[in-house]
Design an enzyme around this catalytic site. Structure first.
Site, mmCIF file in Angstrom:
data_model
loop_
_atom_site.group_PDB
_atom_site.id
_atom_site.type_symbol
_atom_site.label_atom_id
_atom_site.label_comp_id
_atom_site.label_asym_id
_atom_site.label_seq_id
_atom_site.Cartn_x
_atom_site.Cartn_y
_atom_site.Cartn_z
ATOM 1 N N GLU A 92 0.834 -1.201 0.000
ATOM 2 C CA GLU A 92 0.000 0.000 0.000
ATOM 3 C C GLU A 92 0.872 1.256 0.000
ATOM 4 O O GLU A 92 0.550 2.251 -0.648
ATOM 5 C CB GLU A 92 -0.906 -0.041 1.234
ATOM 6 C CG GLU A 92 -2.116 0.858 1.138
ATOM 7 C CD GLU A 92 -3.156 0.521 2.216
ATOM 8 O OE1 GLU A 92 -3.198 -0.634 2.685
ATOM 9 O OE2 GLU A 92 -3.905 1.424 2.579
ATOM 10 N N GLU B 88 2.204 1.667 -3.400
ATOM 11 C CA GLU B 88 1.137 2.183 -4.253
ATOM 12 C C GLU B 88 0.976 3.696 -4.051
ATOM 13 O O GLU B 88 0.827 4.452 -5.014
ATOM 14 C CB GLU B 88 -0.180 1.458 -3.927
ATOM 15 C CG GLU B 88 -1.337 1.876 -4.832
ATOM 16 C CD GLU B 88 -2.667 1.250 -4.419
ATOM 17 O OE1 GLU B 88 -2.687 0.417 -3.480
ATOM 18 O OE2 GLU B 88 -3.684 1.606 -5.037
ATOM 19 N N CYS C 280 -8.285 -1.944 4.211
ATOM 20 C CA CYS C 280 -8.201 -3.198 4.959
ATOM 21 C C CYS C 280 -9.428 -3.483 5.806
ATOM 22 O O CYS C 280 -9.547 -4.540 6.396
ATOM 23 C CB CYS C 280 -6.940 -3.261 5.801
ATOM 24 S SG CYS C 280 -6.343 -1.692 6.333
ATOM 25 N N SER D 41 -7.075 2.160 -2.104
ATOM 26 C CA SER D 41 -5.898 1.372 -2.433
ATOM 27 C C SER D 41 -6.386 0.031 -2.961
ATOM 28 O O SER D 41 -7.391 -0.505 -2.490
ATOM 29 C CB SER D 41 -5.071 1.156 -1.167
ATOM 30 O OG SER D 41 -4.208 0.059 -1.346
ATOM 31 N N LYS E 16 -15.476 -9.578 7.992
ATOM 32 C CA LYS E 16 -14.425 -10.430 7.425
ATOM 33 C C LYS E 16 -15.015 -11.716 6.866
ATOM 34 O O LYS E 16 -14.446 -12.330 5.978
ATOM 35 C CB LYS E 16 -13.379 -10.748 8.494
ATOM 36 C CG LYS E 16 -12.486 -9.574 8.847
ATOM 37 C CD LYS E 16 -11.366 -9.403 7.839
ATOM 38 C CE LYS E 16 -10.556 -8.148 8.110
ATOM 39 N NZ LYS E 16 -9.792 -7.730 6.924
ATOM 40 N N GLU F 213 -16.110 -10.775 3.558
ATOM 41 C CA GLU F 213 -14.947 -10.518 2.707
ATOM 42 C C GLU F 213 -14.364 -11.817 2.154
ATOM 43 O O GLU F 213 -14.061 -11.920 0.966
ATOM 44 C CB GLU F 213 -13.877 -9.760 3.501
ATOM 45 C CG GLU F 213 -12.677 -9.358 2.657
ATOM 46 C CD GLU F 213 -11.560 -8.710 3.475
ATOM 47 O OE1 GLU F 213 -11.409 -9.057 4.664
ATOM 48 O OE2 GLU F 213 -10.835 -7.869 2.926
ATOM 49 N N GLU G 181 -14.313 -12.722 -5.830
ATOM 50 C CA GLU G 181 -12.999 -12.458 -6.440
ATOM 51 C C GLU G 181 -11.837 -12.907 -5.541
ATOM 52 O O GLU G 181 -10.686 -12.873 -5.955
ATOM 53 C CB GLU G 181 -12.863 -10.972 -6.778
ATOM 54 C CG GLU G 181 -12.863 -10.006 -5.599
ATOM 55 C CD GLU G 181 -14.261 -9.543 -5.180
ATOM 56 O OE1 GLU G 181 -15.237 -10.261 -5.497
ATOM 57 O OE2 GLU G 181 -14.373 -8.494 -4.538
ATOM 58 N N CYS H 49 -10.256 -1.853 14.621
ATOM 59 C CA CYS H 49 -10.558 -3.289 14.702
ATOM 60 C C CYS H 49 -10.798 -3.763 16.132
ATOM 61 O O CYS H 49 -11.580 -4.682 16.367
ATOM 62 C CB CYS H 49 -9.416 -4.089 14.121
ATOM 63 S SG CYS H 49 -9.050 -3.611 12.439
#
Ligand SMILES: Cc1cc2nc3c(=O)[nH]c(=O)nc-3n(C[C@H](O)[C@H](O)[C@H](O)COP(=O)(O)O)c2cc1C
Ligand code: SF4
Lengths: 408, 625
Positions: B308, B311, B335, B355, B394, B397, B402, B552
């Site tokens: 990241e 990037e 994230c 990102s 999560k 996710e 994908e 988190c």
């Protein structure tokens, strides 16, 4: 325009139905200062006609004293209490009184906007009411610098309710106006400080507002001549049920129930429900009680039941109403009412114990003090009063129990 | 900046009254009140509940929650105020005059008992078959009020269907007490607005738009509602039975990665005060349960920082050197899966600002089923990857279509802290007494930078430690690497560091004031996104967003209850643990160096990392069909 029930009576009465020239109240109010309006109102002893009976002068004074950029005055025309239809008569036949009352209110508390919260079912009145407002605008009784009073701008708009009884409760009404679910708010803070959109807001019943122009033009002292010490003026009663002449009556506060029964041609009356579904149910032995805030209080609903009626069915009907109409927000009302209804159904089936019925009456008392708004606080009234005042009928004819509590 | 003040008052009821100069509330006056026999003095506007708490007088509550605006709906906190006809709710009543309060009169006790009885009569099910057994506020109240029978009966068949449509959050309205904490969480705290009361009267229930299943509405699966539910009406979708099956299957190689936040909170599930990490103990417990390998998610947190961060530097170069106007800045972190779903629904036109780096959880899955499988000589088909996360999103996710860069489902199961604790207990293990052990190779111990991902601002802090050093060749100019502007629980934080005396490769950044924003909770994310929309972030370079309040460590999979105090203690545990680690910068993690030398040989943001470690997003919008 059409009326709820066919009436065989003329509009006569000492206060509301007395002579009044449109705009007169506004003219008078604008010619004196705000304090004097409040003074006159205080002298009149006017209390809210929507049911709660809060002194109107105090309500106006509190919001007049609040400092804010904006204020609102709301006319509560939700008229949802079962058995009331007097606001409908006022809206149809005397809109000038209501609107003039709102303008006077706007002037007094410093509001620029008035809102009529109109019961959804009264949509048919819209055109009529709008044309009255338009006429007032043309006569500069609404709009900018009203009647030449520099800086006094005021206008009225009409908004519709969507059919929930609880939206007649003033804070739920405000939530509804804001586009939210119609749920009563916590108090304090009160709407006079934190109301519509967070601004100071006066909510008044249609009839309360209709009394204002009379008080302003004729004086608080004049108003006080009618009624009792604690309940000044007169009241519109919506009389329905087992009688010859149902309809809207203007009578001074302090009228005996028996007098009213005679007036409306009621015979063989067994019970009178005073104050609608959330009111109390009186048996014959109490017909000498008087209609007044200090005795048998009502927002106007009077339902008459004759000897043929089953009081348990009457009660069941009321309880079904509350189970459905509770906003569902707070525990005592949401769950309590269904418990009371189930209790009635058990009595119907003869499947009850007195111990449990007494537990339910205790629950009713909790609901009266612990519910968040007037709906839950008053919904046990008929449960408690009907089971108490008609226990002989109910417990003899239903189930196996004797009312003396010996059986079962 | 961007402070959401006055959270205690529902939005619609924030007063507009202009205080008069003589108004004592304006100048902070005090009022003396009498609570039971005790005379006390409190600041004007204190609620009765606060005043009682201050004075060690217990008032029961249910719908009240410190993170949320007041509701006053359960009515359990009623007290008597002298001179008032009805009882008053302590949680809503502001003290503005010298009143006399009685907190335990016969009327009060009877009312509270009635309220508990009424709630129980409609609360379907039995305590022993409920995951909230012994951690349920209704159960506690029943005990407190000595309920030994169902006074008003007890419902014996369910009234509502259970909604288990989503991969993350399950709603069982049969256990709902209508405190509406979930509604206030969703509307006021997170500003997502999926949940609201439906119907009226006795039919009232909490539901979604048109009462659709959760999977069909714009729920972001943050699970904050679960954390605030007093009963068992809301829970996460628990995969532990499947995980047990995998563990018990000898052909399966089951690996688990553990994120820092669960480690800092799981002790609470075992009765330990918040604020202590159990990383080493957990490693041992997981091995004893039967996981074949225990890895540290922080390893891929470090990897995330490298990817990241690179990037970001690439975007900066394109913008500053190549003058490429299509480059989107600021770059937003990616994230937090709740945040990703939030932006996909609410700001789909801004997905290019995100990102493309995957979250550490997903990077780990992809690396495990490729690099690790290769190294360990295990067929990826037989590897089952479990992620211990503080998070309910999560779960969603790892099920995104994908997320199969390895050729397999990269992460098979997302497991919450609560579910992990349950598995550990089921295995007969008392976690706090476990001996400590290390993470398994080849990833070993990660850096402290990865660890602080758990707290809001942590990703930013970790990224700055690396980016600053890469660009200038010097350590970030903060005492002991503590980048204080990134820390703390303010809703939206903004700060900057100046890049000076840059190394040659990055001299295009000479003199640049690197500006960053950190926000946590989607309500604060909204504030930032609205700023972006208004064009106010044109000079900002990097934005960290976490969907959950506190980051988190306050995630929707964490132990219940939650409060700001608890979240602060968890943060403290994380920061303390991080300072004890030998390596505290992602780029200094030797395992990271190893993986770039031996596997991702084209370096950060290279082709293989693009395939395995980066992703794309879906424009979801708010349309509900
Ligand atoms: C459940 C409920 C329903 C009510 N419905 C009405 C109504 O339909 N019309 C009305 O004027 N007041 C109604 N009220 C009373 C209002 O809350 C409020 O007291 C009144 O509008 C104040 O005006 P007043 O002071 O002029 O009476 C209702 C109250 C409750 C609790
Ligand atoms: S008393 Fe009934 S109507 Fe009033 S707030 Fe409570 S649930 Fe709603």
């Amino acid at each position: 325009m059409e009326l709820v029930i066919e009436e065989k009576i003329k509009r006569t009465g000492p206060v509301i139905f007395s002579e009044y020239q449109a705009g007169e109240g506004i003219r008078k109010a604008l010619s004196i200062n705000r304090q004097d309006v409040l003074f006159e109102l205080k002298a009149s002893g006017l209390k809210g006609r929507g049911g709660a009976g809060f002194p109107t002068a105090t309500k106006w004074m509190l919001s007049a004293a609040a400092v804010a950029d904006k204020k609102f005055i709301v006319c509560n025309a939700d008229e949802g209490e079962p058995g009331t239809f007097k606001d409908r008569v006022l809206l149809l036949e005397y809109p000038k009184l209501i609107f003039d009352g709102m303008v006077v209110g706007g002037y007094t508390i410093g509001a620029k906007t008035g809102i009529v919260y109109l019961r959804g079912e009264y949509e048919f009145m819209l055109e009529h009411l709008e044309s009255c407002l338009e006429k007032m605008r043309n006569e500069n009784l609404l709009g900018k610098n009203i009647l030449g009073k520099e800086g006094f701008d005021f206008d009225i708009k009409i908004r519709f309710g969507s059919g929930a009884y609880v939206c007649g409760e003033e804070t739920a009404l405000i939530e509804s106006l804001e586009g939210h679910r119609g749920e009563p708010r916590n108090r304090p803070p009160y709407p006079v400080n934190t109301g519509y959109l967070g601004y100071p807001t006066v909510v008044n019943n249609v009839e309360t507002l209709a009394a204002i122009p009379h008080i302003i033009t004729k004086g608080g002292e004049w108003f006080k001549q009618h009624g009792t010490d604690k309940s000044t003026g007169s009241k519109l009663f919506s009389v329905s049920g087992d009688c010859e002449k149902p309809g809207v009556y203007e009578l001074p506060w302090g009228t005996k129930i028996s007098e009213l029964l005679e007036l409306v041609g009621a015979a063989n009356t067994k019970a009178v429900q005073v104050g609608g579904a959330s009111g109390i149910c009186l048996p014959q032995s109490q017909f000498d009680r008087v209609l007044a805030y200090e005795d048998a209080a009502t927002g106007g609903s009077i339902m008459i039941f004759n000897e043929k009626r089953s009081m348990l069915k009457v009660l069941k009907n009321f309880m079904e109403f509350f189970v459905e109409e509770s906003c569902g927000q707070c525990t005592p009302c949401r769950v309590g009412n269904i418990k009371l209804l189930e209790g009635v159904e058990r009595i119907e089936k003869g499947n009850y114990t007195f111990a449990y019925i007494n537990t339910l009456k205790e629950l009713g008392k909790t609901m009266q003090v612990a519910s968040k708004c007037g709906l839950g606080q008053s919904s046990p009234n008929s449960f408690i009063s009907i089971l108490e005042n008609f226990k002989e009928e109910i417990f003899h004819t239903n189930g196996n129990g004797g009312y003396d509590g010996k059986a079962k | 900046m961007g402070k959401r003040n006055n959270l205690r008052t529902p939005v619609s009821q924030r007063p507009h009254v202009v205080p008069k100069p003589t108004d004592t509330s304006y100048i902070g006056g005090m009022v003396s009140v009498q609570i039971n026999e005790k005379k006390v003095s409190v600041p004007l506007g204190t609620t009765i509940l606060e005043a009682c708490k201050e004075n060690q007088i217990h008032i029961p509550t249910l719908c009240n929650h410190d993170d949320l605006c007041v509701a006053g709906v359960c009515r359990i906190c009623v007290v008597e105020v002298e001179g008032m006809r009805t009882l008053q709710t302590a949680c809503t009543f502001p003290i503005t005059a010298p009143i006399k309060i009685h907190t335990s009169t016969p009327m009060v006790r009877k009312a509270r008992r009635h309220i508990v009885d009424l709630l129980l009569s409609e609360h379907y099910g039995e305590c022993y078959s409920c995951f909230r057994n012994e951690n349920c506020e209704l159960q506690t109240l029943a005990k407190e009020y000595g309920v030994d029978e169902y006074t008003f009966g007890h419902i014996n068949s369910p009234r509502h269907e259970i909604d288990n449509s989503s991969t993350s959050v399950i709603r069982d309205m049969n256990k709902c007490v209508l405190c509406k904490r979930c509604v206030r969480t969703c509307i006021d705290l997170q500003e997502v607005g999926v949940l609201e009361a439906l119907n009226r009267g006795h039919d009232t229930k909490v539901g979604t738009f048109l009462d659709k299943p959760l999977a069909d509405v714009i729920c972001i699966y943050c699970g904050q509602c679960i954390n605030r539910c007093p009963t068992g009406a809301l829970r996460a979708n628990d995969p532990s039975d499947d995980i047990w099956d995998a563990i018990d299957d000898p052909t399966k190689h089951v690996v688990i990665q553990t994120a820092p936040s669960p480690r800092a909170a799981i002790g609470e599930e075992f009765g330990i005060e918040p604020g202590k990490s159990f990383t080493g103990e957990l490693n041992t417990a997981l091995k004893r349960i039967g996981f074949d390998k225990v890895f540290d998610t922080n390893f891929t947190a470090d990897l995330t920082i490298i990817e990241e961060g690179t990037e970001l530097l690439n975007r900066l170069k394109k913008a500053l050197v190549d003058k490429d106007e299509s480059v989107k800045l600021p770059q937003f972190t990616s994230c937090s899966p709740g945040w990703i779903k939030f932006i996909e629904h609410f700001y789909p036109e801004y997905l290019d600002y995100l990102s493309t780096a995957k979250s550490p959880q997903q990077m780990f899955g992809a690396i495990t089923k490729t690099f690790y499988a290769q190294q360990a000589g295990i067929d990826s088909v037989n590897i089952v990857t479990v992620a211990l996360m503080p998070c309910s999103a999560k779960k969603f996710e790892c099920n995104r279509p994908e997320m199969n860069a390895s050729g397999y489902k990269d992460v098979d199961y997302g497991l919450t802290t609560r579910e992990m604790a349950k598995m550990i207990k089921e295995a007969g293990i008392y976690l706090p007494e476990m001996p400590k052990s290390h993470f398994d190779d080849p990833f070993g111990e990660a850096s402290g930078a990865g660890l602080i991902f758990g707290a809001t601002g942590g990703v930013m802090e970790a990224a700055l430690r690396t980016v600053y050093e890469l660009v200038t060749g010097r350590v970030v100019p903060f005492d002991n690497l503590r980048i204080e502007p990134c820390r703390g629980f303010e809703g939206v934080k903004q700060a900057s560091v100046k890049l000076e005396r840059c190394v040659e490769k990055y001299n295009f950044l000479e003199g640049v004031e690197l500006k960053f924003i950190v926000a946590h909770g989607t309500a604060n994310a909204k504030i930032v996104m609205e700023m972006l929309k208004r064009g106010e972030l044109s000079d900002v370079h990097f934005v960290e967003i976490m969907a959950c309040p506190g980051g988190c460590l306050g995630g929707g999979g964490q132990p219940i209850p939650t409060s700001e105090e608890i979240r602060k203690k968890r943060a403290q545990a994380i920061y303390e643990e991080e300072e004890s680690l030998p390596i505290r910068k992602s780029h200094e993690n030797p395992h990271i160096k190893y993986i770039y030398e031996n596997f991702l040989t084209e370096g950060p943001c290279g082709e293989l990392s693009h395939k395995l470690l980066h992703t794309h997003y879906t424009k979801r919008g708010k349309y509900i069909s």
